[in-house]
Design a protein around this motif. Structure first.
Motif, mmCIF file in Angstrom:
data_model
loop_
_atom_site.group_PDB
_atom_site.id
_atom_site.type_symbol
_atom_site.label_atom_id
_atom_site.label_comp_id
_atom_site.label_asym_id
_atom_site.label_seq_id
_atom_site.Cartn_x
_atom_site.Cartn_y
_atom_site.Cartn_z
ATOM 1 N N CYS A 8 41.167 18.091 -13.731
ATOM 2 C CA CYS A 8 40.581 19.230 -14.442
ATOM 3 C C CYS A 8 40.027 20.265 -13.474
ATOM 4 O O CYS A 8 39.986 21.446 -13.794
ATOM 5 N N LEU A 14 43.001 23.440 -17.725
ATOM 6 C CA LEU A 14 42.386 22.160 -18.078
ATOM 7 C C LEU A 14 40.877 22.194 -17.844
ATOM 8 O O LEU A 14 40.103 21.661 -18.635
ATOM 9 N N ARG A 15 40.473 22.820 -16.760
ATOM 10 C CA ARG A 15 39.042 22.959 -16.469
ATOM 11 C C ARG A 15 38.380 23.804 -17.542
ATOM 12 O O ARG A 15 37.324 23.445 -18.066
ATOM 13 N N SER A 18 38.190 21.807 -20.788
ATOM 14 C CA SER A 18 37.170 20.763 -20.673
ATOM 15 C C SER A 18 35.767 21.339 -20.811
ATOM 16 O O SER A 18 34.932 20.798 -21.543
ATOM 17 N N THR A 67 37.714 28.700 -24.064
ATOM 18 C CA THR A 67 38.744 28.257 -23.130
ATOM 19 C C THR A 67 39.315 29.459 -22.389
ATOM 20 O O THR A 67 39.447 29.450 -21.163
#
Length: 99
Positions: A8, A14-15, A18, A67
């Motif tokens: 991530c 993805l980071r 998350s 996001t």
């Protein structure tokens, strides 16, 4: 720093996802209930009917919005966060008008 898995941290989307899920799941429900409580105090009413619609915005609006925001460079995050708030206000205004 260092709390997310290594995958991530390396992949920006993805980071961002998350961080968005983590932030919205920890702070979102509490903020929704505090907003409703303050609305009830101002309007001198009681109850939390319809709160599930507000909580649903965490999944369909705020997680995707944050996001995108967290995927951007820091310089653009605050401005986009303000635009998301305006967009949600417009959506809620049109929805309220129909019902």
């Amino acid at each position: 720093k260092g709390f997310l898995p290594a995958a991530c941290e390396q992949i920006t989307i993805l980071r961002a996802l998350s961080l968005s899920v983590l932030t919205n799941s920890m702070f979102g429900p509490l903020m929704m209930f505090l907003h409703r409580t303050s609305d009830n105090i101002i309007a001198r009413t009681r109850g939390y009917s319809g709160i599930e619609k507000s909580l649903a915005t965490l999944a369909w609006f705020w997680v995707p919005a944050h996001t995108v925001t967290f995927a951007l460079p820091l310089e653009y995050q605050i401005g986009l966060a303000a635009l998301w708030s305006v967009a949600l206000g417009l959506i809620m205004g049109f929805t309220k008008r129909r019902s």
